[in-house]
Design a protein around this motif. Structure first.
Motif, PDB file in Angstrom:
ATOM      1  N   ASN B  66       0.845  -1.207   0.000  1.00 15.38           N
ATOM      2  CA  ASN B  66       0.000   0.000   0.000  1.00 15.38           C
ATOM      3  C   ASN B  66       0.871   1.244   0.000  1.00 15.38           C
ATOM      4  O   ASN B  66       0.449   2.306   0.423  1.00 15.38           O
ATOM      5  N   LEU B  67       2.087   1.079  -0.470  1.00 14.53           N
ATOM      6  CA  LEU B  67       3.063   2.175  -0.499  1.00 14.53           C
ATOM      7  C   LEU B  67       3.197   2.825   0.888  1.00 14.53           C
ATOM      8  O   LEU B  67       3.433   4.023   1.003  1.00 14.53           O
ATOM      9  N   ALA B  79       8.885   1.613   4.685  1.00 17.25           N
ATOM     10  CA  ALA B  79       9.809   0.746   5.445  1.00 17.25           C
ATOM     11  C   ALA B  79      10.875   0.141   4.540  1.00 17.25           C
ATOM     12  O   ALA B  79      12.042   0.047   4.913  1.00 17.25           O
TER      13      ALA B  79
HETATM   14  S1  SF4 Z   1       7.381  -1.534   2.765  1.00 15.27           S
HETATM   15 FE1  SF4 Z   1       7.574  -1.023   0.614  1.00 15.27          FE
HETATM   16  S2  SF4 Z   1       6.669  -2.743  -0.450  1.00 15.27           S
HETATM   17 FE2  SF4 Z   1       5.964  -2.845   1.659  1.00 15.27          FE
HETATM   18  S3  SF4 Z   1       4.038  -1.738   1.735  1.00 15.27           S
HETATM   19 FE3  SF4 Z   1       5.623  -0.283   2.232  1.00 15.27          FE
HETATM   20  S4  SF4 Z   1       6.140   0.620   0.277  1.00 15.27           S
HETATM   21 FE4  SF4 Z   1       5.049  -1.246  -0.195  1.00 15.27          FE
END
Ligand code: SF4
Ligand code: SF4
Ligand code: SF4
Lengths: 745, 113
Positions: B66-67, B79
């Protein structure tokens, strides 16, 4: 960084800033992170973007820390064995009972057999590396402290060589780590070339060097030269790769020096003023013309010449030397040649070259002093010290191979009590012939093990198990490079408590107070660290917590200003006051004063007849992101990524042997055998295989004879005892011969 | 829901295959074993010629990504981006990332999950 290092969160949790070391993890890298605790559990690990070195980056060993900290198999209370050795029968006891038992035993052995009948074993990399010596010398009172790798082949040789040749603390790639403003620092320069010799720092984060700094510098323009028998990922991003035959390193280094000296590409001013023995050295390199070196090393002649030229012409150039220097009986000479390479090209103690530590380690004074607790006659009894002066002058331990001999023969005296601090060495971590150590260690009458999990070594030998906390659970100071060329000192802050664990220094203090109270005045780790920090750096432990970390800065060209010698004279802290291209000490100890190539004890060239039966060269120990030596095999997320012990084998060789990707195979030689899963890959030479180290299986049967499957994929059983160099250093872990066949099941 | 018009840039010249994105994401989204918000893929090594090798890692965000809407709302990096050892990931508006891709010129990809 902000002063507040512990914060209350609205949901009742709290967050503690810390610098990571171990256990678990790795060397003193001190990555910056924030640990969030809720209801007594570590619920979140987050990288700290304000940390000047790591800037928020974390590897998966720390990202999975909660799985490790709260692992159901962790031992979190002191235990005593209630069954026979090797039976999984234990009873929880109090720290008082544990300490009472231990003190009674220590006193018994001292009175009846002498203090020297007690031996402390230490492992590699963990925080224990700073404390297992004081534990032995000042808490227990024995001169026998042992790092059990054959030929002391991990870091110690490189430190010793540096002592003897440069008279300085550990040489490290200058990655601007000493400076708070890092790569922006006005004096610092981007290395034009970085040569990595038997070293893959991205995965290993060696000695306190944050490995991905290499990537930082590549983005700023550094080009990479890899010297490695395997094409690893970094090789594919390198400008040059010298894919050499394992164990032929010294010949290759001398070949590069042949080109640099004969083409007069060296720094004449530096050689003239600061090097000793250039003429003799020049004569010696004549024995290593590139065509001959090409034959020995399997590296094409043209590549040798080309790399020698680009490295010598680059200003500045840097070099990182890896474990391959240590794990080689010819390694002292390799290390000598590599220091000559950076010296002759004018890259020592200059911006973007090699940094070197001052002669005294940061916060090292106390550790040195603990040895004075031992009377001279007792210190004289240190096992193997007299026979191996090149080892015992630089390292305050026993000689590891002599220690195994002593355990087996009872000569010059019988060892009776053992203490294992963070060392699981019947697993394929550091001992050669771990099966032989295993049998020999049976003769110890009483053993204490400090660790976090019931390891094969603990299951086999512990009579008392003392639980260690992870770095999230205790106060401490991370000293990169163990203080020998400290990039920074970081505050390790206790964030939570799990069970009743005590850290290395806490155990040293507690035991020390009972046996030698006059030298152990401290009541807590924080008090101890304040006393170490204050006189040297002017601030105490609480202030370090508020700073987060302390970078000491760096002075280049210390040799010009008398900052490298205890007497304040310009030059280097060696016998001749110069960089010794010709080593007066090696000569005094009966070895050649100049570097030379010697074949590995077992190779297609040194043992051609045996090589008919064992036609492949075996090299071991490349790192994985998912583990630190024998640690982490029980962490589910990490094990899912690397489930099995892998052997890399070339597609042509695999086809010839009828082996397919994923097949189980047996690797065997004159000394032992081990079971591995085949990874078929063109990145390895058809005549070479690489096998992973550190494997045991926490999910398997704990009891004897199985011991968590420790003998199944134990690659170190293929490594012989005491195949060490003339000065007592080196082993065969990077280069031996073997054959590989498909496993029947 | 992932913010519309935003994406993840992957500089696969410097993706070292460290898995930090995968594990950091799993922690962030609290996913059980066997589920991923981003998954690291490997193009296994092969030789282009005597000198050069091809060997690429590339993490692919999944439908679960979910960005990091919550983190981004708090002004933090996603993250995966924060923990990426190669500092090979960037989060931002698609147009901005596209410009950066053009500037870099080689071995760079963008995902709009
Ligand atoms: S850590 Fe990266 S891949 Fe995972 S939800 Fe967040 S933005 Fe998307
Ligand atoms: S290198 Fe990895 S394991 Fe070591 S402190 Fe840093 S993040 Fe943790
Ligand atoms: S965290 Fe970064 S370097 Fe590591 S695998 Fe993911 S994208 Fe690659």
């Amino acid at each position: 960084m902000e002063k507040e290092w512990k914060k209350q969160n609205p949901d009742g949790s709290y967050t503690v800033r810390t610098c990571g070391w171990s256990p678990p993890g790795d060397h003193p890298v001190g990555c910056g992170m924030k640990l969030t605790i809720k209801d007594g559990r570590l619920i979140k690990v987050e990288g700290d973007p304000e940390h000047p070195i790591t800037q928020g980056r974390l590897c998966i060993r720390c990202l999975t820390l909660p799985e490790y900290v709260h692992h159901p198999q962790r031992i979190i209370y002191p235990m005593k064995r209630v069954g026979k050795r090797g039976e999984d029968k234990w009873q929880r006891i109090s720290w008082d009972e544990a300490m009472d038992t231990i003190v009674e035993k220590i006193n018994y052995y001292k009175e009846n057999h002498g203090s020297e009948s007690i031996i402390v074993f230490g492992g590699t990399g963990r925080e224990a590396c700073l404390y297992y010596y004081p534990l032995g010398f000042a808490s227990i009172g024995t001169p026998n402290v042992c790092y059990p790798q054959s030929g002391w082949s991990c870091y110690g040789p490189r430190c010793a060589i540096t002592d003897y040749i440069l008279g300085a603390g550990y040489p490290e790639i200058d990655f601007a780590g000493h400076f708070p403003d890092r790569y922006e620092h006005s004096e610092w320069k981007v290395p034009e070339y970085i040569m990595l010799w038997g070293k893959e720092p991205l995965k290993s984060n060696p000695d306190g060097f944050f490995g991905h700094s290499i990537i930082d510098m590549m983005k700023r323009g550094s080009k990479i030269i890899m010297v490695d028998p395997r094409i690893n990922w970094l090789c594919t991003r390198a400008e040059h790769v010298l894919q050499l035959r394992p164990g032929s390193d010294t010949a290759l280094a001398m070949g590069l020096l042949h080109v640099i000296i004969n083409e007069e590409l060296y720094d004449k001013e530096f050689v003239e003023n600061w090097c000793y023995g250039f003429e003799e050295f020049k004569e010696r390199v004549q024995e290593y013309p590139p065509e001959k070196v090409a034959e020995i090393t399997w590296v094409p002649k043209e590549k040798i010449i080309e790399v020698a030229r680009v490295f010598a012409k680059a200003k500045p150039a840097s070099l990182g030397w890896g474990l391959a220097v240590d794990q080689n009986p010819n390694g002292v000479h390799l290390g000598h040649a590599l220091l000559a390479l950076v010296a002759l090209t004018g890259n020592i103690d200059v911006p973007g070259g090699i940094t070197i530590g001052p002669p005294a380690a940061l916060m090292g004074k106390w550790r040195m002093e603990t040895r004075t607790n031992l009377p001279e006659e007792l210190w004289e009894k240190r096992i193997g010290a007299k026979q191996w002066p090149a080892v015992s002058t630089a390292l305050a331990t026993t000689h590891p191979d002599e220690t195994l001999d002593t355990l087996e023969t009872g000569k010059p005296y019988k060892l009776r009590m053992g203490w294992f601090n963070s060392s699981n060495f019947i697993s394929p971590t550091n001992s050669a012939q771990p099966d032989r150590w295993y049998r020999a260690l049976q003769s110890l009458e009483f053993c204490v093990v400090q660790d976090l999990f019931m390891t094969p070594t603990a299951m086999a030998f512990a009579d008392i198990f003392l639980p260690l906390p992870t770095f999230a659970e205790h106060d401490g100071v991370v000293l990169t490079h163990y203080g020998r060329n400290a990039i920074f000192a970081g505050a390790m802050n206790k964030a939570l408590e799990v069970g009743e664990c005590k850290s290395d220094i806490e155990v040293c203090i507690e035991l020390g107070k009972r046996l030698y109270p006059e030298i152990w005045p401290w009541n807590s780790a924080a008090e101890f660290f304040s006393d170490q920090l204050k006189p040297e750096l002017g601030f105490d432990f609480d202030e370090l917590r508020e700073k987060g970390l302390y970078q000491p800065g760096y002075t280049y060209k210390k040799y010009e200003n008398g900052l490298l010698r205890f007497d304040g004279e310009p030059g280097f802290n060696t016998v001749t006051g110069k960089v010794e291209l010709y080593s007066t000490l090696f000569e005094a100890w009966g070895d050649d004063p100049l570097p030379y190539h010697e074949e590995p004890p077992y190779s297609p060239y040194s043992t051609p007849d045996l090589a008919k039966e064992y036609p492949l060269v075996l090299t071991t120990g490349a790192r994985y992101y998912t583990s630190f030596h024998s640690e982490h095999r029980q962490v589910p997320t990490l094990r899912a990524i690397t489930p099995d012990p892998l052997v890399e084998i070339n597609p042509d060789t695999a086809e010839e042997l009828g082996i397919k990707e994923g097949d189980w195979v047996i690797i065997e030689n004159m000394f032992g055998k081990a079971r591995f899963k085949a990874q078929v890959t063109p990145t390895i030479n058809p005549k070479v295989v690489h096998a992973a180290h550190g494997w045991w299986f926490p999910e398997k049967d704990a009891e004897e004879p199985n011991l968590f499957g420790v003998w199944e994929s134990n690659i170190n059983t293929l490594m012989p005892h005491k195949h060490i160099g003339k000065l007592g250093f080196g082993d065969t872990f990077k280069s031996i011969i073997c054959r590989v066949r498909k496993a029947e099941d | 829901m992932a913010k519309k018009g935003y994406g993840l840039l992957i500089d696969y010249e410097y993706c070292t295959g460290c898995y930090s994105c995968e594990v950091a994401c799993k922690n962030e989204l609290k996913l059980p074993h066997g589920k991923w918000g981003i998954k690291l893929l490997e193009e296994r090594p092969w030789k282009i010629n005597d000198e050069k090798w091809e060997w690429n890692y590339i993490p692919v965000p999944t439908a679960l990504c979910n960005l990091c809407e919550d983190r981004v709302a708090e002004g933090k990096q996603p993250a995966c981006v924060l923990h990426c050892l190669g500092q090979a990931m960037e989060y931002g508006p698609v147009e901005e990332l596209a410009k950066k891709m053009a500037e870099k010129g080689t071995k760079v990809a963008m995902f709009v999950p």
